[in-house]
Design an enzyme around this catalytic site. Structure first.
Site, PDB file in Angstrom:
ATOM      1  N   TYR A 165      -8.955   5.403   7.981  1.00  0.00           N
ATOM      2  CA  TYR A 165      -9.038   5.762   9.398  1.00  0.00           C
ATOM      3  C   TYR A 165     -10.049   6.910   9.498  1.00  0.00           C
ATOM      4  O   TYR A 165      -9.844   7.973   8.943  1.00  0.00           O
ATOM      5  CB  TYR A 165      -7.684   6.251   9.918  1.00  0.00           C
ATOM      6  CG  TYR A 165      -6.646   5.180  10.119  1.00  0.00           C
ATOM      7  CD1 TYR A 165      -5.941   4.644   9.034  1.00  0.00           C
ATOM      8  CD2 TYR A 165      -6.366   4.686  11.393  1.00  0.00           C
ATOM      9  CE1 TYR A 165      -4.972   3.656   9.223  1.00  0.00           C
ATOM     10  CE2 TYR A 165      -5.393   3.698  11.584  1.00  0.00           C
ATOM     11  CZ  TYR A 165      -4.708   3.196  10.495  1.00  0.00           C
ATOM     12  OH  TYR A 165      -3.763   2.209  10.683  1.00  0.00           O
ATOM     13  N   HIS A 172       0.855  -1.202   0.000  1.00  0.00           N
ATOM     14  CA  HIS A 172       0.000   0.000   0.000  1.00  0.00           C
ATOM     15  C   HIS A 172       0.887   1.247   0.000  1.00  0.00           C
ATOM     16  O   HIS A 172       1.883   1.291   0.719  1.00  0.00           O
ATOM     17  CB  HIS A 172      -0.909   0.023   1.229  1.00  0.00           C
ATOM     18  CG  HIS A 172      -2.097  -0.877   1.116  1.00  0.00           C
ATOM     19  ND1 HIS A 172      -3.217  -0.767   1.920  1.00  0.00           N
ATOM     20  CD2 HIS A 172      -2.353  -1.921   0.274  1.00  0.00           C
ATOM     21  CE1 HIS A 172      -4.101  -1.680   1.585  1.00  0.00           C
ATOM     22  NE2 HIS A 172      -3.600  -2.396   0.579  1.00  0.00           N
ATOM     23  N   LYS A 174       1.632  -0.369  15.140  1.00  0.00           N
ATOM     24  CA  LYS A 174       3.034  -0.461  15.574  1.00  0.00           C
ATOM     25  C   LYS A 174       3.375  -1.726  16.360  1.00  0.00           C
ATOM     26  O   LYS A 174       4.540  -2.091  16.460  1.00  0.00           O
ATOM     27  CB  LYS A 174       3.387   0.752  16.462  1.00  0.00           C
ATOM     28  CG  LYS A 174       3.484   2.044  15.702  1.00  0.00           C
ATOM     29  CD  LYS A 174       4.656   2.019  14.737  1.00  0.00           C
ATOM     30  CE  LYS A 174       4.308   2.763  13.470  1.00  0.00           C
ATOM     31  NZ  LYS A 174       5.008   2.278  12.298  1.00  0.00           N
ATOM     32  N   TYR A 227       4.256   6.263  10.464  1.00  0.00           N
ATOM     33  CA  TYR A 227       3.399   5.118  10.141  1.00  0.00           C
ATOM     34  C   TYR A 227       4.152   4.096   9.283  1.00  0.00           C
ATOM     35  O   TYR A 227       4.120   2.895   9.548  1.00  0.00           O
ATOM     36  CB  TYR A 227       2.147   5.590   9.406  1.00  0.00           C
ATOM     37  CG  TYR A 227       1.072   4.538   9.271  1.00  0.00           C
ATOM     38  CD1 TYR A 227       1.158   3.526   8.316  1.00  0.00           C
ATOM     39  CD2 TYR A 227      -0.054   4.556  10.093  1.00  0.00           C
ATOM     40  CE1 TYR A 227       0.179   2.566   8.199  1.00  0.00           C
ATOM     41  CE2 TYR A 227      -1.049   3.588   9.974  1.00  0.00           C
ATOM     42  CZ  TYR A 227      -0.921   2.599   9.024  1.00  0.00           C
ATOM     43  OH  TYR A 227      -1.892   1.622   8.905  1.00  0.00           O
ATOM     44  N   PRO A 270      -3.413  -0.065  18.976  1.00  0.00           N
ATOM     45  CA  PRO A 270      -3.141  -0.477  17.592  1.00  0.00           C
ATOM     46  C   PRO A 270      -3.420   0.589  16.534  1.00  0.00           C
ATOM     47  O   PRO A 270      -3.199   0.356  15.365  1.00  0.00           O
ATOM     48  CB  PRO A 270      -4.052  -1.692  17.401  1.00  0.00           C
ATOM     49  CG  PRO A 270      -5.081  -1.590  18.450  1.00  0.00           C
ATOM     50  CD  PRO A 270      -4.476  -0.837  19.585  1.00  0.00           C
TER      51      PRO A 270
HETATM   52  P1  FAS Z   1       2.826 -12.147  21.754  1.00  0.00           P
HETATM   53  O1  FAS Z   1       1.828 -11.794  22.819  1.00  0.00           O
HETATM   54  O2  FAS Z   1       2.383 -12.253  20.342  1.00  0.00           O
HETATM   55  O3  FAS Z   1       3.502 -13.562  22.120  1.00  0.00           O
HETATM   56  C1  FAS Z   1       3.868 -13.848  23.446  1.00  0.00           C
HETATM   57  C2  FAS Z   1       3.808 -15.354  23.633  1.00  0.00           C
HETATM   58  O4  FAS Z   1       4.277 -15.657  24.950  1.00  0.00           O
HETATM   59  C3  FAS Z   1       2.388 -15.899  23.526  1.00  0.00           C
HETATM   60  O5  FAS Z   1       2.304 -16.890  22.519  1.00  0.00           O
HETATM   61  C4  FAS Z   1       2.103 -16.469  24.913  1.00  0.00           C
HETATM   62  O6  FAS Z   1       1.356 -17.681  24.864  1.00  0.00           O
HETATM   63  C5  FAS Z   1       3.506 -16.729  25.445  1.00  0.00           C
HETATM   64  N1  FAS Z   1       3.562 -16.743  26.908  1.00  0.00           N
HETATM   65  C6  FAS Z   1       2.883 -15.935  27.764  1.00  0.00           C
HETATM   66  N2  FAS Z   1       3.156 -16.293  29.048  1.00  0.00           N
HETATM   67  C7  FAS Z   1       4.022 -17.348  28.986  1.00  0.00           C
HETATM   68  C8  FAS Z   1       4.658 -18.162  29.963  1.00  0.00           C
HETATM   69  N3  FAS Z   1       4.426 -17.985  31.268  1.00  0.00           N
HETATM   70  N4  FAS Z   1       5.499 -19.145  29.541  1.00  0.00           N
HETATM   71  C9  FAS Z   1       5.712 -19.348  28.211  1.00  0.00           C
HETATM   72  N5  FAS Z   1       5.133 -18.614  27.236  1.00  0.00           N
HETATM   73  C10 FAS Z   1       4.289 -17.633  27.626  1.00  0.00           C
HETATM   74  N6  FAS Z   1      -0.753  -4.978  16.853  1.00  0.00           N
HETATM   75  C11 FAS Z   1      -0.943  -4.289  15.715  1.00  0.00           C
HETATM   76  O7  FAS Z   1       0.023  -3.726  15.185  1.00  0.00           O
HETATM   77  N7  FAS Z   1      -2.188  -4.214  15.136  1.00  0.00           N
HETATM   78  C12 FAS Z   1      -3.279  -4.839  15.684  1.00  0.00           C
HETATM   79  O8  FAS Z   1      -4.390  -4.762  15.170  1.00  0.00           O
HETATM   80  C13 FAS Z   1      -3.122  -5.590  16.868  1.00  0.00           C
HETATM   81  N8  FAS Z   1      -4.173  -6.268  17.421  1.00  0.00           N
HETATM   82  C14 FAS Z   1      -3.982  -6.955  18.594  1.00  0.00           C
HETATM   83  C15 FAS Z   1      -5.036  -7.677  19.203  1.00  0.00           C
HETATM   84  C16 FAS Z   1      -4.857  -8.365  20.413  1.00  0.00           C
HETATM   85  C17 FAS Z   1      -6.014  -9.116  21.042  1.00  0.00           C
HETATM   86  C18 FAS Z   1      -3.585  -8.348  21.035  1.00  0.00           C
HETATM   87  C19 FAS Z   1      -3.351  -9.046  22.369  1.00  0.00           C
HETATM   88  C20 FAS Z   1      -2.518  -7.659  20.431  1.00  0.00           C
HETATM   89  C21 FAS Z   1      -2.714  -6.976  19.213  1.00  0.00           C
HETATM   90  N9  FAS Z   1      -1.662  -6.298  18.581  1.00  0.00           N
HETATM   91  C22 FAS Z   1      -1.828  -5.613  17.429  1.00  0.00           C
HETATM   92  C23 FAS Z   1      -0.339  -6.314  19.134  1.00  0.00           C
HETATM   93  C24 FAS Z   1       0.285  -7.638  18.774  1.00  0.00           C
HETATM   94  O9  FAS Z   1       0.314  -7.783  17.381  1.00  0.00           O
HETATM   95  C25 FAS Z   1       1.623  -7.690  19.448  1.00  0.00           C
HETATM   96  O10 FAS Z   1       2.342  -6.484  19.265  1.00  0.00           O
HETATM   97  C26 FAS Z   1       2.484  -8.841  18.964  1.00  0.00           C
HETATM   98  O11 FAS Z   1       1.766 -10.032  19.088  1.00  0.00           O
HETATM   99  C27 FAS Z   1       3.756  -8.829  19.797  1.00  0.00           C
HETATM  100  O12 FAS Z   1       4.423 -10.026  19.619  1.00  0.00           O
HETATM  101  P2  FAS Z   1       5.163 -10.718  20.868  1.00  0.00           P
HETATM  102  O13 FAS Z   1       5.964  -9.705  21.565  1.00  0.00           O
HETATM  103  O14 FAS Z   1       5.796 -11.944  20.311  1.00  0.00           O
HETATM  104  O15 FAS Z   1       4.007 -11.094  21.901  1.00  0.00           O
HETATM  105  C1  PHB Z   2      -5.430  -4.560  11.052  1.00  0.00           C
HETATM  106  O1  PHB Z   2      -5.566  -4.758   9.831  1.00  0.00           O
HETATM  107  O2  PHB Z   2      -5.650  -5.444  11.918  1.00  0.00           O
HETATM  108  C2  PHB Z   2      -4.982  -3.209  11.527  1.00  0.00           C
HETATM  109  C3  PHB Z   2      -4.540  -2.280  10.595  1.00  0.00           C
HETATM  110  C4  PHB Z   2      -4.114  -1.026  11.033  1.00  0.00           C
HETATM  111  C5  PHB Z   2      -4.167  -0.723  12.384  1.00  0.00           C
HETATM  112  C6  PHB Z   2      -4.611  -1.667  13.323  1.00  0.00           C
HETATM  113  C7  PHB Z   2      -5.028  -2.913  12.888  1.00  0.00           C
HETATM  114  O3  PHB Z   2      -3.764   0.506  12.817  1.00  0.00           O
END
Ligand code: FAS
Ligand code: PHB
Length: 390
Positions: free
Chosen positions: A201, A72, A298, A383, A294
């Site tokens: 947005y 994009h 980032k 961004y 989100p």
């Molecule tokens: P993660 O949380 O992905 O991974 C951490 C891992 O550690 C998990 O698999 C967990 O099971 C494991 N863990 C936890 N406790 C443990 C323990 N005691 N022992 C062993 N393992 C353990 N970011 C965006 O940019 N856009 C979005 O739209 C967006 N939506 C999101 C929606 C939700 C519901 C959440 C929670 C996050 C969202 N995020 C979004 C942010 C997300 O993408 C995170 O930034 C990304 O997953 C970060 O990756 P990790 O740091 O690997 O953490």
């Molecule tokens: C998504 O596609 O999940 C998404 C895209 C942009 C954002 C947050 C989430 O800022």
């Protein structure tokens, strides 16, 4: 069990770190409480910034991304009666890609299996030990209920916002900042072709809305809802009506297509930073150290940037050179705070509250960003992502 780097967390940060370490001949073991299938199925981020795409390509993880990712040039910013496109390529020469976190996770895990990476899933009772020594370890109970001790030279805390690593930094050492926003996002996946070429947005007096996508046949939407929202209060019709109103259905002939909703969730909006991101032989990366709302897309990209810094630091540390490891926390936190500010700025600009003065400030800021090249470039620069190591 013994390894050079014990990685807690098999999300994108943990598995990418194991990939980068393996490329330099450093052995690691990755632990996760959840099953591999569960981790792979979590619907999360959707946007990869230029630096993330460049890194994944450089380390041999860009083949499917190149085929299936959607490049994009920018985004649309909207408020009632107006929609403006910001072209990041014209403004700052950088793009973003639509490629879901689930796809990134799949590519990471496929590569991990191909190189024989040890991924230990469904563990419990994870605990970190002797972090202030050069012989740290992680104890856990494995999926068969057998207590284990993983001895290592280094522990990487990649266990997200609810893992034990951040709490393993002593209270007297760690400092945290946190902000909870007065709204959440209701997110849906829908089997419908996107009604827009690039993300929209939208600021609206009823609340923020975002039109994103996952492919040419799957769209991703978010609606601002009050904290504590119960999904039962949002039947499909109410979701689609809210999206149509806020995204400007009918405005200048634009129409929002609807379809079957296949996933729905409510995501609270938080900012969180913990420093330092290192304590002795423990290094934190990704959501274990920071959380961003989100709105700035980032979260995942910041996790990748942490790991891109951490991997060479650990390789050097294990070879006896401590300089990069000693600088890791300060270097990573510069980008963490830049992205934390940008995510806060996008969030507070786009989410209408009840205060009429704040609403006018938000609209004034949006009008400035879309009409001033300096304002637009400022958003684009953040961004589309700053270079790794910023
Ligand atoms: P993660 O949380 O992905 O991974 C951490 C891992 O550690 C998990 O698999 C967990 O099971 C494991 N863990 C936890 N406790 C443990 C323990 N005691 N022992 C062993 N393992 C353990 N970011 C965006 O940019 N856009 C979005 O739209 C967006 N939506 C999101 C929606 C939700 C519901 C959440 C929670 C996050 C969202 N995020 C979004 C942010 C997300 O993408 C995170 O930034 C990304 O997953 C970060 O990756 P990790 O740091 O690997 O953490
Ligand atoms: C998504 O596609 O999940 C998404 C895209 C942009 C954002 C947050 C989430 O800022």
């Amino acid at each position: 069990m013994r390894t050079q780097v014990a990685i807690i967390g098999a999300g994108p940060a943990g598995v990418l770190l194991s990939h980068l370490l393996a490329a330099e001949g450093v052995d690691s073991v990755v632990l996760d409480t959840r099953s591999e299938e569960y981790v792979a199925s979590r619907i999360r981020a959707g946007i990869l910034e230029q630096s993330t795409v460049d890194l994944l390509r450089d380390v041999g993880l860009g083949e499917r991304l190149g085929r299936e990712g959607d490049r994009h040039r920018g985004i649309h910013l909207q408020w009632p009666g107006e929609r403006h496109h910001l072209d990041f390529v014209d403004l700052v020469g950088r793009s973003v890609w639509v490629y879901g976190q689930t796809e990134v996770q799949k590519d990471l895990v496929d590569a991990a299996h191909a190189r024989g990476q040890q991924l230990v899933h469904e563990v419990s009772d994870t605990a970190l030990h002797d972090l202030a020594t050069d012989r740290p370890s992680v104890t856990f109970t494995d999926a068969d209920g057998v207590p284990q001790r993983l001895e290592a030279d280094v522990v990487a805390g990649c266990d997200g916002s609810f893992g034990p690593s951040r709490g393993a930094v002593p209270e007297g050492v760690r400092r945290t900042w946190a902000r909870t926003y007065p709204y959440s996002w209701l997110g849906i996946l829908a089997d419908v072709a996107p009604s827009t070429d690039e993300l929209i947005y939208a600021w609206h007096p009823d609340g923020f809305a975002l039109h994103s996508m996952r492919s040419s046949t799957v769209s991703r939407f978010y609606l601002q809802v009050p904290n504590g929202t119960d999904l039962a209060d949002w039947p499909d019709d109410r979701i689609w009506d809210g999206l149509a109103t806020r995204l400007g259905h009918g405005q200048d002939g634009w129409r929002l297509a609807t379809g079957a909703i296949t996933d729905r969730s409510v995501l609270p909006m938080r900012s969180f930073v913990q420093q330092p991101m290192r304590h002795g032989r423990l290094f934190l990366a990704g959501d274990a150290a920071h959380i961003v709302p989100p709105t700035g897309a980032k979260g995942l990209n910041l996790a990748v940037a942490d790991v891109a810094l951490l991997a060479p630091a650990l390789v050097a540390l294990l070879a006896g050179d401590h300089a990069l490891a000693d600088a890791y926390s300060a270097t990573a936190l510069r980008r963490v705070w830049r992205c934390t500010h940008f995510s806060w700025w996008m969030t507070t600009m786009l989410h209408a509250g009840d205060d009429p003065f704040d609403r006018e400030l938000q609209l004034a800021q949006l009008r400035w960003v879309v009409s001033s090249e300096a304002g637009a470039a400022g958003l684009a620069e953040n961004y589309a992502g700053l270079p790794i190591g910023f």
